[in-house]
Scaffold this motif. Structure first.
Motif, PDB file in Angstrom:
ATOM      1  N   PHE A 153       2.948  57.406 -83.618  1.00  0.00           N
ATOM      2  CA  PHE A 153       2.933  56.023 -84.096  1.00  0.00           C
ATOM      3  C   PHE A 153       4.090  55.240 -83.470  1.00  0.00           C
ATOM      4  CE2 PHE A 153       4.762  53.034 -87.256  1.00  0.00           C
ATOM      5  CZ  PHE A 153       3.754  52.094 -87.267  1.00  0.00           C
ATOM      6  N   THR A 154       3.766  54.063 -82.980  1.00  0.00           N
ATOM      7  CA  THR A 154       4.786  53.172 -82.421  1.00  0.00           C
ATOM      8  C   THR A 154       4.846  51.920 -83.282  1.00  0.00           C
ATOM      9  OG1 THR A 154       4.314  53.970 -80.179  1.00  0.00           O
ATOM     10  CG2 THR A 154       5.530  51.902 -80.394  1.00  0.00           C
ATOM     11  N   PRO A 155       5.946  51.710 -84.004  1.00  0.00           N
ATOM     12  CA  PRO A 155       6.026  50.522 -84.864  1.00  0.00           C
ATOM     13  C   PRO A 155       6.058  49.245 -84.046  1.00  0.00           C
ATOM     14  CG  PRO A 155       8.144  51.662 -84.784  1.00  0.00           C
ATOM     15  CD  PRO A 155       7.158  52.537 -84.070  1.00  0.00           C
ATOM     16  N   ALA A 156       5.497  48.197 -84.612  1.00  0.00           N
ATOM     17  CA  ALA A 156       5.502  46.900 -83.947  1.00  0.00           C
ATOM     18  C   ALA A 156       6.923  46.353 -83.891  1.00  0.00           C
ATOM     19  CB  ALA A 156       4.589  45.927 -84.692  1.00  0.00           C
ATOM     20  N   ALA A 157       7.172  45.563 -82.879  1.00  0.00           N
ATOM     21  CA  ALA A 157       8.501  44.953 -82.746  1.00  0.00           C
ATOM     22  C   ALA A 157       8.764  44.039 -83.941  1.00  0.00           C
ATOM     23  CB  ALA A 157       8.578  44.171 -81.444  1.00  0.00           C
ATOM     24  N   LYS A 158       9.979  44.118 -84.466  1.00  0.00           N
ATOM     25  CA  LYS A 158      10.323  43.321 -85.631  1.00  0.00           C
ATOM     26  C   LYS A 158      10.568  41.864 -85.229  1.00  0.00           C
ATOM     27  CE  LYS A 158      12.269  46.746 -88.769  1.00  0.00           C
ATOM     28  NZ  LYS A 158      13.435  47.092 -89.616  1.00  0.00           N
ATOM     29  N   VAL A 159      10.020  40.977 -86.053  1.00  0.00           N
ATOM     30  CA  VAL A 159      10.254  39.552 -85.845  1.00  0.00           C
ATOM     31  C   VAL A 159      11.582  39.202 -86.511  1.00  0.00           C
ATOM     32  CG1 VAL A 159       9.382  37.229 -86.274  1.00  0.00           C
ATOM     33  CG2 VAL A 159       7.781  39.114 -85.830  1.00  0.00           C
ATOM     34  N   ALA A 227      10.722  28.815 -95.064  1.00  0.00           N
ATOM     35  CA  ALA A 227      12.084  29.349 -95.103  1.00  0.00           C
ATOM     36  C   ALA A 227      12.837  28.828 -96.325  1.00  0.00           C
ATOM     37  CB  ALA A 227      12.819  28.979 -93.821  1.00  0.00           C
ATOM     38  N   LEU A 228      12.698  27.549 -96.608  1.00  0.00           N
ATOM     39  CA  LEU A 228      13.383  26.979 -97.767  1.00  0.00           C
ATOM     40  C   LEU A 228      12.805  27.513 -99.081  1.00  0.00           C
ATOM     41  CD1 LEU A 228      13.740  23.267 -96.561  1.00  0.00           C
ATOM     42  CD2 LEU A 228      15.537  25.009 -96.697  1.00  0.00           C
ATOM     43  N   THR A 229      11.497  27.680 -99.131  1.00  0.00           N
ATOM     44  CA  THR A 229      10.867  28.222-100.344  1.00  0.00           C
ATOM     45  C   THR A 229      11.328  29.650-100.618  1.00  0.00           C
ATOM     46  OG1 THR A 229       8.915  26.840 -99.951  1.00  0.00           O
ATOM     47  CG2 THR A 229       8.651  28.679-101.473  1.00  0.00           C
ATOM     48  N   SER A 230      11.638  30.419 -99.551  1.00  0.00           N
ATOM     49  CA  SER A 230      12.092  31.798 -99.726  1.00  0.00           C
ATOM     50  C   SER A 230      13.418  31.878-100.468  1.00  0.00           C
ATOM     51  CB  SER A 230      12.214  32.501 -98.372  1.00  0.00           C
ATOM     52  OG  SER A 230      13.314  32.001 -97.623  1.00  0.00           O
ATOM     53  N   LEU A 231      14.175  30.772-100.506  1.00  0.00           N
ATOM     54  CA  LEU A 231      15.411  30.759-101.294  1.00  0.00           C
ATOM     55  C   LEU A 231      15.105  30.907-102.786  1.00  0.00           C
ATOM     56  CD1 LEU A 231      17.292  27.880 -99.438  1.00  0.00           C
ATOM     57  CD2 LEU A 231      17.928  30.308 -99.451  1.00  0.00           C
ATOM     58  N   PHE A 232      13.866  30.571-103.175  1.00  0.00           N
ATOM     59  CA  PHE A 232      13.424  30.718-104.560  1.00  0.00           C
ATOM     60  C   PHE A 232      12.619  32.002-104.756  1.00  0.00           C
ATOM     61  CE2 PHE A 232      14.102  26.227-103.875  1.00  0.00           C
ATOM     62  CZ  PHE A 232      14.715  25.797-105.040  1.00  0.00           C
ATOM     63  N   THR A 233      11.665  32.234-103.849  1.00  0.00           N
ATOM     64  CA  THR A 233      10.724  33.358-104.034  1.00  0.00           C
ATOM     65  C   THR A 233      11.243  34.679-103.492  1.00  0.00           C
ATOM     66  OG1 THR A 233       9.634  32.835-101.926  1.00  0.00           O
ATOM     67  CG2 THR A 233       8.758  31.780-103.918  1.00  0.00           C
ATOM     68  N   GLY A 234      12.269  34.641-102.636  1.00  0.00           N
ATOM     69  CA  GLY A 234      12.779  35.873-102.045  1.00  0.00           C
ATOM     70  C   GLY A 234      12.007  36.252-100.787  1.00  0.00           C
ATOM     71  N   THR A 235      12.411  37.350-100.182  1.00  0.00           N
ATOM     72  CA  THR A 235      11.771  37.827 -98.952  1.00  0.00           C
ATOM     73  C   THR A 235      11.382  39.287 -99.098  1.00  0.00           C
ATOM     74  OG1 THR A 235      13.924  38.402 -98.001  1.00  0.00           O
ATOM     75  CG2 THR A 235      13.045  36.221 -97.480  1.00  0.00           C
ATOM     76  N   THR A 236      10.321  39.675 -98.397  1.00  0.00           N
ATOM     77  CA  THR A 236       9.862  41.069 -98.392  1.00  0.00           C
ATOM     78  C   THR A 236       9.819  41.563 -96.950  1.00  0.00           C
ATOM     79  OG1 THR A 236       8.524  40.756-100.390  1.00  0.00           O
ATOM     80  CG2 THR A 236       8.001  42.649 -99.003  1.00  0.00           C
ATOM     81  N   VAL A 237      10.513  42.666 -96.693  1.00  0.00           N
ATOM     82  CA  VAL A 237      10.541  43.270 -95.368  1.00  0.00           C
ATOM     83  C   VAL A 237       9.745  44.565 -95.417  1.00  0.00           C
ATOM     84  CG1 VAL A 237      11.998  44.262 -93.561  1.00  0.00           C
ATOM     85  CG2 VAL A 237      12.784  42.253 -94.827  1.00  0.00           C
ATOM     86  N   ARG A 238       8.848  44.762 -94.441  1.00  0.00           N
ATOM     87  CA  ARG A 238       8.011  45.961 -94.382  1.00  0.00           C
ATOM     88  C   ARG A 238       8.414  46.819 -93.189  1.00  0.00           C
ATOM     89  NH1 ARG A 238       4.787  42.086 -96.735  1.00  0.00           N
ATOM     90  NH2 ARG A 238       3.375  42.835 -98.386  1.00  0.00           N
ATOM     91  N   ASP A 239       8.643  48.081 -93.471  1.00  0.00           N
ATOM     92  CA  ASP A 239       8.943  49.064 -92.423  1.00  0.00           C
ATOM     93  C   ASP A 239       7.944  50.210 -92.557  1.00  0.00           C
ATOM     94  OD1 ASP A 239      11.403  48.003 -91.176  1.00  0.00           O
ATOM     95  OD2 ASP A 239      12.242  48.262 -93.175  1.00  0.00           O
ATOM     96  N   THR A 240       7.333  50.587 -91.447  1.00  0.00           N
ATOM     97  CA  THR A 240       6.339  51.665 -91.458  1.00  0.00           C
ATOM     98  C   THR A 240       6.828  52.824 -90.603  1.00  0.00           C
ATOM     99  OG1 THR A 240       4.542  50.070 -91.729  1.00  0.00           O
ATOM    100  CG2 THR A 240       3.937  52.287 -91.014  1.00  0.00           C
ATOM    101  N   VAL A 241       6.789  54.026 -91.169  1.00  0.00           N
ATOM    102  CA  VAL A 241       7.175  55.231 -90.431  1.00  0.00           C
ATOM    103  C   VAL A 241       6.044  56.252 -90.543  1.00  0.00           C
ATOM    104  CG1 VAL A 241       9.649  54.890 -90.785  1.00  0.00           C
ATOM    105  CG2 VAL A 241       8.344  56.241 -92.441  1.00  0.00           C
TER     106      VAL A 241
END
Length: 370
Positions: A153-159, A227-241
């Motif tokens: 498996f090759t993970p996609a490049a992170k944005v 981006a501004l809304t994320s200051l309220f809702t937060g952010t989710t980061v996904r990592d796949t291994v």
């Protein structure tokens, strides 16, 4: 008493004589064939007389893609309901794991119960016999076949993450309290939404000249607003291994735990009750692959022992849900047979075995070789 002792000694001597005669008789019945089973494991490789080798049993590799989700709350999370009407926004960081996808592949592992020796004679004396690092027979006078494994498996490049602070106005950045910053940020979000609507309806003061530029401006507004809304809702980061679980079934089983997945810890041992169990069931279909090559009718001709693998059905479950079913061949569910040694003694014969099952993939002899 003396007579009793004499009788016991006589019986013991009689048993000893019969044992010796039986052993000699059995040894005379064993013909010197080209390939013989070895009852105790030996060191695989060339010997003075020939070669010692093993056949494989088939192990199943579960290729699991495990996704880790990391949620980080926004700095204005506690004001989300007040200013944006969003309820249920988490205030603490959360990490969760899930199985994103799964597949299987097969590998061969040494079966210590299938150890054989080959006496090389005639044309076979110079045979080029290829063994794996652990002594499993792979090929004779040919190159071994490559195992058919799933590509890694090759993970996609992170944005790169977008920093929402770069879009905040100077007035927001200089505000004295967090509540005031949140209130002013909402005003900026609403202004962006209004500007977007004006561009769509053609009422904006800065209407672009062409459609491509319009799409670019709308995309830029959406980027800022998210981006501004994320200051309220937060952010989710996904990592796949990719993680691999290997099992080697020896018999039919029903719902045997092979691994567990914890939402908070990820993949855990099958005995760790913190994880949700994933089960494997094995059904022996009592079918073997079609044989295309002749077997040895005369055991004295010798030859090489090979697997005739049996077909099994492997089913994967999570709790009460069936996830997938696979039909595969496994060396330990079939039987062993002797490939004719006449070819190997009279001609230069090429044979390649399946590295996962130990069955013959291909065999042919150079009949014109003198």
């Amino acid at each position: 008493m003396k007579k009793s002792i004499i009788c016991e000694n006589h019986v013991a001597r009689t048993i000893l004589v019969l044992t010796i005669l039986f052993t000699v008789h059995c040894s005379l019945l064993i013909s010197p064939v080209m390939a013989q089973a070895v009852s105790t494991p030996l060191k695989a490789g060339r010997t003075a007389e020939g070669v010692v080798y093993f056949l494989p049993k088939t192990a199943i590799r579960f290729n699991l893609l495990i996704e880790k989700k990391t949620y980080t709350p926004g700095e204005y999370a506690k004001y989300a309901e007040k200013y944006l009407g969003m309820s249920g926004i988490e205030q603490e960081q959360q990490v969760s794991y899930s199985v994103a996808s799964y597949n299987i592949s097969q590998i061969g592992v040494r079966d210590t119960s299938k150890c054989y020796s080959v006496d090389l004679k005639g044309k076979s004396e110079t045979a080029d016999i290829k063994l794996s690092d652990d002594g499993v027979l792979l090929a004779v006078n040919d190159e071994p076949a490559r195992p058919k494994l799933n590509p890694p498996f090759t993970p996609a490049a992170k944005v790169p993450a977008i920093d929402p602070h770069q879009f905040l106005t100077d007035d927001i950045l200089s505000a004295g309290s967090m509540a005031k910053k949140a209130e002013m940020t909402v005003t900026q979000i609403l202004e962006l939404q209004e500007h977007r609507q004006q561009l769509i309806t053609g009422e904006a003061d800065d209407m672009p000249q062409d459609e491509n530029q319009l799409r670019l401006m709308i995309a830029q507004i959406d980027r800022q607003r998210e981006a501004l809304t994320s200051l309220f809702t937060g952010t989710t980061v996904r990592d796949t291994v990719e993680q691999i679980v290997t099992v080697c079934p020896e018999k039919e089983v029903q719902r045997e735990v092979i691994f567990r997945l914890s939402k908070k810890l990820g993949l855990v041992d099958k005995d760790d009750l913190s994880g949700v169990p994933y089960y494997m069931s094995i059904e022996d279909l009592h079918r073997t692959n079609t044989q295309k090559y002749p077997t040895s009718e005369n055991k004295k001709d010798g030859g090489f022992y090979v697997n005739v693998p049996g077909r099994i059905r492997l089913t994967l479950h999570r709790e009460q849900q069936q996830l997938a079913s696979f039909d595969v061949y496994a060396g330990q569910f079939g039987f062993v047979e002797l490939r004719s040694g006449a070819l190997f003694k009279r001609y230069v014969t090429h044979m390649t075995l399946n590295p996962a099952t130990g069955s013959v993939d291909k065999i042919h002899a150079d009949m014109n070789t003198k």
